[in-house]
Design an enzyme around this catalytic site. Structure first.
Site, PDB file in Angstrom:
ATOM      1  N   SER A 211      -7.419  -5.592  -4.635  1.00  0.00           N
ATOM      2  CA  SER A 211      -8.377  -6.146  -3.952  1.00  0.00           C
ATOM      3  C   SER A 211      -9.671  -5.865  -4.892  1.00  0.00           C
ATOM      4  CB  SER A 211      -8.637  -5.287  -2.623  1.00  0.00           C
ATOM      5  OG  SER A 211      -9.067  -4.196  -2.848  1.00  0.00           O
TER       6      SER A 211
ATOM      7  N   ARG B 146      -4.779  -2.094   8.855  1.00  0.00           N
ATOM      8  CA  ARG B 146      -6.066  -2.743   8.393  1.00  0.00           C
ATOM      9  C   ARG B 146      -5.879  -3.755   7.274  1.00  0.00           C
ATOM     10  NH1 ARG B 146      -7.868   2.861   6.929  1.00  0.00           N
ATOM     11  NH2 ARG B 146      -7.359   3.172   4.744  1.00  0.00           N
ATOM     12  N   LEU B 147      -6.876  -4.680   7.321  1.00  0.00           N
ATOM     13  CA  LEU B 147      -6.475  -5.891   6.424  1.00  0.00           C
ATOM     14  C   LEU B 147      -7.206  -5.487   5.003  1.00  0.00           C
ATOM     15  CD1 LEU B 147      -7.295  -8.444   9.028  1.00  0.00           C
ATOM     16  CD2 LEU B 147      -4.935  -7.928   7.916  1.00  0.00           C
ATOM     17  N   SER B 148      -8.259  -4.522   4.892  1.00  0.00           N
ATOM     18  CA  SER B 148      -8.861  -4.304   3.641  1.00  0.00           C
ATOM     19  C   SER B 148      -9.384  -5.322   2.838  1.00  0.00           C
ATOM     20  CB  SER B 148      -8.016  -3.537   2.710  1.00  0.00           C
ATOM     21  OG  SER B 148      -7.314  -2.177   3.509  1.00  0.00           O
TER      22      SER B 148
ATOM     23  N   ASP C 270       0.864  -1.368  -0.058  1.00  0.00           N
ATOM     24  CA  ASP C 270       0.112  -0.167   0.094  1.00  0.00           C
ATOM     25  C   ASP C 270       0.984   1.250   0.126  1.00  0.00           C
ATOM     26  OD1 ASP C 270      -2.536   1.521  -0.123  1.00  0.00           O
ATOM     27  OD2 ASP C 270      -2.582   1.281   1.832  1.00  0.00           O
TER      28      ASP C 270
ATOM     29  N   ARG D  63      -1.019   9.485  -9.620  1.00  0.00           N
ATOM     30  CA  ARG D  63      -1.078   8.109  -9.212  1.00  0.00           C
ATOM     31  C   ARG D  63      -0.454   7.114  -9.807  1.00  0.00           C
ATOM     32  NH1 ARG D  63      -4.107   7.600  -4.652  1.00  0.00           N
ATOM     33  NH2 ARG D  63      -4.375   5.396  -5.430  1.00  0.00           N
TER      34      ARG D  63
ATOM     35  N   ASP E 266     -12.324  -4.609  -3.897  1.00  0.00           N
ATOM     36  CA  ASP E 266     -12.854  -3.189  -3.902  1.00  0.00           C
ATOM     37  C   ASP E 266     -12.202  -2.212  -4.777  1.00  0.00           C
ATOM     38  OD1 ASP E 266     -15.001  -3.846  -2.252  1.00  0.00           O
ATOM     39  OD2 ASP E 266     -13.611  -3.896  -0.298  1.00  0.00           O
ATOM     40  N   ASN E 267     -10.828  -2.449  -5.203  1.00  0.00           N
ATOM     41  CA  ASN E 267     -10.102  -1.646  -6.075  1.00  0.00           C
ATOM     42  C   ASN E 267     -10.893  -1.497  -7.202  1.00  0.00           C
ATOM     43  OD1 ASN E 267      -6.936  -2.801  -4.825  1.00  0.00           O
ATOM     44  ND2 ASN E 267      -8.094  -1.092  -4.119  1.00  0.00           N
TER      45      ASN E 267
ATOM     46  N   HIS F  61       1.972   3.638  -9.074  1.00  0.00           N
ATOM     47  CA  HIS F  61       1.812   2.205  -9.310  1.00  0.00           C
ATOM     48  C   HIS F  61       3.102   1.623 -10.320  1.00  0.00           C
ATOM     49  CE1 HIS F  61      -1.789   2.500  -7.632  1.00  0.00           C
ATOM     50  NE2 HIS F  61      -2.496   3.030  -8.398  1.00  0.00           N
TER      51      HIS F  61
HETATM   52  C1  IPE Z   1      -5.370  -2.404  -0.025  1.00  0.00           C
HETATM   53  O1  IPE Z   1      -5.155  -1.039  -0.175  1.00  0.00           O
HETATM   54  C2  IPE Z   1      -5.171  -2.952  -1.386  1.00  0.00           C
HETATM   55  C3  IPE Z   1      -3.949  -3.492  -2.084  1.00  0.00           C
HETATM   56  C4  IPE Z   1      -2.915  -3.066  -1.524  1.00  0.00           C
HETATM   57  C5  IPE Z   1      -4.077  -4.642  -2.955  1.00  0.00           C
HETATM   58  P1  IPE Z   1      -6.387  -0.338  -0.310  1.00  0.00           P
HETATM   59  O2  IPE Z   1      -5.684   1.174  -0.465  1.00  0.00           O
HETATM   60  O3  IPE Z   1      -7.261  -0.565  -1.381  1.00  0.00           O
HETATM   61  O4  IPE Z   1      -6.913  -0.112   1.146  1.00  0.00           O
HETATM   62  P2  IPE Z   1      -7.644   0.917   1.838  1.00  0.00           P
HETATM   63  O5  IPE Z   1      -8.908   1.411   1.044  1.00  0.00           O
HETATM   64  O6  IPE Z   1      -6.954   1.884   2.485  1.00  0.00           O
HETATM   65  O7  IPE Z   1      -8.528   0.114   2.870  1.00  0.00           O
HETATM   66  C1  IPE Z   2      -1.604   0.350  -3.405  1.00  0.00           C
HETATM   67  O1  IPE Z   2      -1.472   1.632  -3.331  1.00  0.00           O
HETATM   68  C2  IPE Z   2      -1.804  -0.202  -4.860  1.00  0.00           C
HETATM   69  C3  IPE Z   2      -3.262  -0.819  -4.849  1.00  0.00           C
HETATM   70  C4  IPE Z   2      -4.127  -0.748  -3.917  1.00  0.00           C
HETATM   71  C5  IPE Z   2      -3.681  -1.118  -6.163  1.00  0.00           C
HETATM   72  P1  IPE Z   2      -2.660   2.679  -3.372  1.00  0.00           P
HETATM   73  O2  IPE Z   2      -2.870   2.856  -4.861  1.00  0.00           O
HETATM   74  O3  IPE Z   2      -3.769   2.144  -2.441  1.00  0.00           O
HETATM   75  O4  IPE Z   2      -1.773   3.831  -2.849  1.00  0.00           O
HETATM   76  P2  IPE Z   2      -2.604   4.845  -1.627  1.00  0.00           P
HETATM   77  O5  IPE Z   2      -3.088   4.064  -0.254  1.00  0.00           O
HETATM   78  O6  IPE Z   2      -3.535   5.640  -2.286  1.00  0.00           O
HETATM   79  O7  IPE Z   2      -1.355   5.814  -1.555  1.00  0.00           O
HETATM   80 MG    MG Z   3      -4.272   2.356  -0.545  1.00  0.00          MG
END
Ligand code: IPE
Ligand code: IPE
Ligand code: MG
Length: 244
Positions: free
Chosen positions: A66, A192-194, A21, A34, A68-69, A38
Site C-alpha cells: 500500500s 479493515r481495508l487499509s 496480510d 519479518r 502507506d507501506n 515476506h
Molecule cells: C495492508 O496491510 C497492506 C497490504 C497487505 C498490502 P498493512 O499491514 O499495511 O495494514 P495495517 O497497517 O494493518 O492497516
Molecule cells: C503484509 O504483511 C505484507 C505487506 C503489507 C507488504 P505485513 O508485513 O503487514 O504483516 P503483519 O501484518 O505485520 O503481520
Molecule cells: Mg500487516
C-alpha cells in the site's frame, strides 16, 4: 452499476481480491525476521494464483504493497520491492504458457527502474493471455486511485459511472476498466481495508480470516469461495417472489 438482483457470477465471472496480510506476524511467531515472512508470502502468492486458476476465477487482484507501506523501515521496503521484482521475473513464463494476463496496478513513479522493467516485461509477455487476469497492486491507495481518476475528468463535465471506472483504470495503469470486486478476502485477522480497494468494493462480499498470508493455501481459497457462493447478493433489491 446496473447489476440485476439475480446476478450471481459463476466462477468464470468472478473477481476475487485479496489483502495479503500477516507476513510479519507469521515470521515473528517462528522467531524469524519479518522479511522471511515476506519471502514465504511470495510462495503463497504462487500457490493462491495457481488455485484461483484451477477454480476458474476470472480476475484475481492481490494487494501487495500500500501507499502507506512506504513508511516502513527502508530495508524492509527494499526487500519487498526485490521480492516483487523476482516474482515477476520468475513467474512470467508459466503465466504466459497458462494464458494468464499479468498486470500491476498502482503508482509507478516511485518504483525503482529495475522493478519497472520487470513489470513492463511481465505485462508485455503475458498481454495475450485470456484465461485469467492476474493483477498485482503495488504502491496502491484506494483514495489516491479515486483522486487520480477525478483529475482526469474534464472540468465541469458529467461522467457516467462506466467512464469513471475507465478513468480509474487509467489512473492506476490497469489494462482494462476497473472491474468490481465480487469477493474481497483479507488474511491476518484484521477487519479493515487499509486504504486498498475502495471504489471496486461497493458490493463486494467481505471475508476475513485469521490465517496469516504465508499459510494461505488452496483449501483456504476454496473455503472463501464456498462462503461466497452461500451469500445472498441482493444489490439493494428484493426478490420478486417476496413482492405481495
Ligand atoms: C495492508 O496491510 C497492506 C497490504 C497487505 C498490502 P498493512 O499491514 O499495511 O495494514 P495495517 O497497517 O494493518 O492497516
Ligand atoms: C503484509 O504483511 C505484507 C505487506 C503489507 C507488504 P505485513 O508485513 O503487514 O504483516 P503483519 O501484518 O505485520 O503481520
Ligand atoms: Mg500487516
Amino acid at each position: 452499476m446496473g447489476q440485476s438482483a439475480s446476478r450471481n457470477p459463476d466462477p468464470s465471472d468472478l473477481h476475487v481480491g485479496i489483502i495479503m496480510d500477516g507476513n510479519g506476524r507469521w515470521a515473528a511467531r517462528q522467531g524469524l525476521a519479518r522479511v522471511q515472512g515476506h519471502r514465504a508470502g511470495a510462495l503463497a502468492v504462487h500457490r493462491s494464483l495457481a488455485a484461483a486458476y484451477c477454480f476458474g476465477v476470472d480476475v484475481l487482484t492481490l494487494f501487495a504493497f500500500s501507499e502507506d507501506n512506504w513508511h516502513r523501515p527502508p530495508r524492509e521496503v527494499a526487500t519487498l520491492l526485490e521480492i516483487f521484482e523476482g516474482f515477476l521475473r520468475d513467474e512470467a513464463a508459466w503465466l504466459r504458457s497458462s494464458g494468464i494476463r499479468q498486470s500491476v496496478i498502482g503508482r509507478r513513479d516511485r518504483l525503482p527502474r529495475s522493478l519497472l522493467e520487470a513489470i513492463e516485461q511481465a505485462e508485455g509477455s503475458t498481454a495475450a493471455g485470456r484465461a485469467m487476469d492476474f493483477r498485482l497492486a503495488i504502491d496502491y491507495s484506494g483514495r489516491e486511485a479515486i483522486l487520480g481518476a477525478a483529475r482526469l475528468v474534464s472540468k465541469g463535465s458529467l461522467v457516467p459511472e462506466e467512464e469513471f471506472a475507465r478513468l480509474l483504470a487509467a489512473a492506476t495503469h490497469a489494462p482494462s476498466s476497473s472491474p468490481e470486486i465480487d469477493l474481497l478476502i483479507r488474511t491476518g485477522g484484521e477487519q479493515r481495508l487499509s486504504d486498498l480497494p475502495l471504489w471496486e468494493i461497493a458490493y463486494a462480499e467481505l471475508y476475513f480470516t485469521d490465517r496469516m498470508w504465508p499459510d494461505f493455501d488452496a483449501a483456504d481459497l476454496a473455503a472463501a469461495l464456498d462462503s461466497f457462493r452461500r451469500r445472498d447478493r441482493r444489490f439493494g433489491r428484493i426478490l420478486e417472489l417476496a413482492v405481495s
